[in-house]
Write an enzyme that holds these catalytic residues in place. Structure first.
Site, PDB file in Angstrom:
ATOM      1  NE  ARG A  75      -3.726   0.364   2.031  1.00  0.00           N
ATOM      2  CZ  ARG A  75      -4.636   0.735   3.056  1.00  0.00           C
ATOM      3  NH1 ARG A  75      -4.493   0.207   4.332  1.00  0.00           N
ATOM      4  NH2 ARG A  75      -5.035   1.968   2.872  1.00  0.00           N
ATOM      5  CG  HIS A 135      -9.939   6.401  10.219  1.00  0.00           C
ATOM      6  ND1 HIS A 135     -10.564   5.901   9.191  1.00  0.00           N
ATOM      7  CD2 HIS A 135     -10.586   6.439  11.314  1.00  0.00           C
ATOM      8  CE1 HIS A 135     -12.083   5.949   9.834  1.00  0.00           C
ATOM      9  NE2 HIS A 135     -11.994   6.322  10.866  1.00  0.00           N
ATOM     10  CB  THR A 208     -16.737  10.043   3.291  1.00  0.00           C
ATOM     11  OG1 THR A 208     -17.052   8.903   4.493  1.00  0.00           O
ATOM     12  CG2 THR A 208     -17.925  11.061   3.892  1.00  0.00           C
ATOM     13  CB  SER A 209     -19.331   5.010   1.801  1.00  0.00           C
ATOM     14  OG  SER A 209     -18.437   4.825   2.839  1.00  0.00           O
ATOM     15  CG  ASN A 233     -20.192  10.346  -2.503  1.00  0.00           C
ATOM     16  OD1 ASN A 233     -20.106   9.787  -3.811  1.00  0.00           O
ATOM     17  ND2 ASN A 233     -19.795  10.016  -1.235  1.00  0.00           N
TER      18      ASN A 233
HETATM   19  P1  OAD Z   1     -15.562   4.341   1.001  1.00  0.00           P
HETATM   20  O1  OAD Z   1     -14.467   3.534  -0.038  1.00  0.00           O
HETATM   21  O2  OAD Z   1     -16.336   3.515   1.799  1.00  0.00           O
HETATM   22  O3  OAD Z   1     -16.109   5.240   0.224  1.00  0.00           O
HETATM   23  C1  OAD Z   1     -15.807   6.060  -1.029  1.00  0.00           C
HETATM   24  C2  OAD Z   1     -16.708   7.305  -1.212  1.00  0.00           C
HETATM   25  O4  OAD Z   1     -16.076   8.056  -2.167  1.00  0.00           O
HETATM   26  C3  OAD Z   1     -17.878   6.776  -1.919  1.00  0.00           C
HETATM   27  O5  OAD Z   1     -19.138   7.142  -1.378  1.00  0.00           O
HETATM   28  C4  OAD Z   1     -17.859   7.024  -3.313  1.00  0.00           C
HETATM   29  O6  OAD Z   1     -19.203   7.313  -3.962  1.00  0.00           O
HETATM   30  C5  OAD Z   1     -17.051   8.258  -3.302  1.00  0.00           C
HETATM   31  N1  OAD Z   1     -16.457   8.597  -4.409  1.00  0.00           N
HETATM   32  C6  OAD Z   1     -15.763   7.721  -5.330  1.00  0.00           C
HETATM   33  N2  OAD Z   1     -15.290   8.584  -6.442  1.00  0.00           N
HETATM   34  C7  OAD Z   1     -15.304   9.736  -6.018  1.00  0.00           C
HETATM   35  C8  OAD Z   1     -14.733  11.071  -6.428  1.00  0.00           C
HETATM   36  N3  OAD Z   1     -14.106  11.195  -7.606  1.00  0.00           N
HETATM   37  N4  OAD Z   1     -15.106  12.076  -5.804  1.00  0.00           N
HETATM   38  C9  OAD Z   1     -15.949  12.274  -4.718  1.00  0.00           C
HETATM   39  N5  OAD Z   1     -16.408  11.209  -4.197  1.00  0.00           N
HETATM   40  C10 OAD Z   1     -16.075  10.074  -4.731  1.00  0.00           C
HETATM   41  O7  OAD Z   1     -14.438   5.270   1.852  1.00  0.00           O
HETATM   42  P2  OAD Z   1     -14.566   6.025   3.197  1.00  0.00           P
HETATM   43  O8  OAD Z   1     -16.187   6.412   3.301  1.00  0.00           O
HETATM   44  O9  OAD Z   1     -13.433   6.860   3.408  1.00  0.00           O
HETATM   45  O10 OAD Z   1     -11.345   3.144   8.167  1.00  0.00           O
HETATM   46  O11 OAD Z   1     -14.409   4.634   4.204  1.00  0.00           O
HETATM   47  C11 OAD Z   1     -14.350   5.304   5.680  1.00  0.00           C
HETATM   48  C12 OAD Z   1     -13.327   4.200   6.358  1.00  0.00           C
HETATM   49  O12 OAD Z   1     -13.923   2.823   6.100  1.00  0.00           O
HETATM   50  C13 OAD Z   1     -11.981   4.157   6.141  1.00  0.00           C
HETATM   51  O13 OAD Z   1     -11.295   5.519   6.545  1.00  0.00           O
HETATM   52  C14 OAD Z   1     -11.591   2.960   6.632  1.00  0.00           C
HETATM   53  C15 OAD Z   1     -12.923   1.964   6.395  1.00  0.00           C
HETATM   54  O14 OAD Z   1     -13.055   1.407   7.521  1.00  0.00           O
HETATM   55  C16 OAD Z   1     -10.275   2.600   8.655  1.00  0.00           C
HETATM   56  O15 OAD Z   1      -9.404   1.934   8.170  1.00  0.00           O
HETATM   57  C17 OAD Z   1     -10.400   2.743  10.212  1.00  0.00           C
END
Ligand code: OAD
Length: 263
Positions: A75, A135, A208-209, A233
């Site tokens: 990574r 995180h 973020t999702s 998003n």
């Molecule tokens: P996710 O992979 O769950 O979500 C990514 C989000 O980004 C989704 O809602 C997509 O629709 C959106 N997305 C994709 N491409 C995009 C773009 N070009 N511009 C804007 N948005 C876009 O990632 P996170 O929400 O960050 O925690 O996940 C949260 C946490 O889940 C991570 O930090 C991790 C995991 O558990 C830990 O490792 C503690």
């Protein structure tokens, strides 16, 4: 913004940001998508046949530290080849211009907000644009014994694990300085993030999702104190229904548009 979307959504969002005395920004993996960093739950996030949820745990590290380190070194290599995109840079410039009244909180461990802060600040103090990395950060190590945090070592792992990185101070195993599934977040950092969210007139939620708590509760703190929510998003999230303005598109295109002249 996709073609056909009412241009006044962008204007409405701009007005909210311009009028806000304090802004908090919560970002997730999507903000780094245009930098080539795989999103956490995307289908491109695969490594060998493992799921992140099976490697990013204290149990996995206790069972097989070589495997977990091999994954993190992979990574680090993937992310080391990535650079901040226009979204990170726009946000860093905005936070610098709003010195002290805009706080960036990120769930990302990729360090790209940090890099963008240094780039945007040049010779000035990058402090106001340095994010709260709730995180953790992939490019740092932490001793699993004495908890000392150090810059990430380039470790080579032998098949017998002889190359596992160890702490210079106490000799215990080093691990990446990230929060694993099942581990608590840093309380002080989290409290700063929630305090910023409570004080903010606008919470900007980007990429973020909004599925993982406590991070996903941060925007609720802004709503709870009467502030507004703006979401960027391409897909709907559990927060979408509560957003006052939603920009349905990629953050690398939408953030510079939104934050132009907002500093
Ligand atoms: P996710 O992979 O769950 O979500 C990514 C989000 O980004 C989704 O809602 C997509 O629709 C959106 N997305 C994709 N491409 C995009 C773009 N070009 N511009 C804007 N948005 C876009 O990632 P996170 O929400 O960050 O925690 O996940 C949260 C946490 O889940 C991570 O930090 C991790 C995991 O558990 C830990 O490792 C503690």
């Amino acid at each position: 913004m996709p073609p056909g979307e009412a241009p006044d959504v962008l204007e409405e969002a701009r007005t909210l940001v311009r009028r806000a005395r304090r802004v908090v920004v919560l970002t997730g993996a999507g903000i780094s998508a245009e930098s080539g960093v795989p999103t956490f739950r995307g289908s491109d996030g695969l490594w060998r046949s493992y799921r992140a949820e099976d490697l990013a745990t204290p149990e996995a590290f206790a069972r097989d530290p070589e495997l977990v380190w091999a994954w993190y070194l992979w990574r680090r290599k993937v992310i080391g080849a990535c650079a901040p995109n226009a979204g990170h840079v726009a946000l860093a410039r905005f936070a610098l211009a709003r010195a002290g009244t805009a706080v960036v909180v990120t769930q990302n461990v990729d360090g790209l907000h940090h890099q963008a802060a240094l780039m945007a600040a040049g010779d000035a103090d990058p402090g106001p644009a340095i994010p709260l990395e709730i995180h953790g950060a992939l490019h740092r190590d932490r001793c699993s014994g004495c908890r000392r945090v150090t810059p990430g070592v380039p470790a080579s792992i032998d098949e017998d694990g002889a190359g596992l990185p160890r702490c210079d101070a106490c000799g215990d195993l080093l691990r990446p300085d990230v929060v694993w599934f099942g581990e608590p977040l840093d309380t002080a950092l989290l409290e700063r993030a929630f305090a910023a969210a409570r004080d903010a007139d606008v919470c900007l939620v980007v990429g973020t999702s909004a599925l993982v708590h406590p991070a996903a509760s941060i925007p609720l703190a802004t709503l709870g104190s009467g502030g507004h929510l703006i979401e960027i998003n391409p897909e709907p999230t559990p927060l979408s229904g509560r957003a006052h303005a939603t920009l349905r598109g990629a953050s690398a295109a939408n953030l510079p548009e939104l934050l132009r002249d907002a500093g």
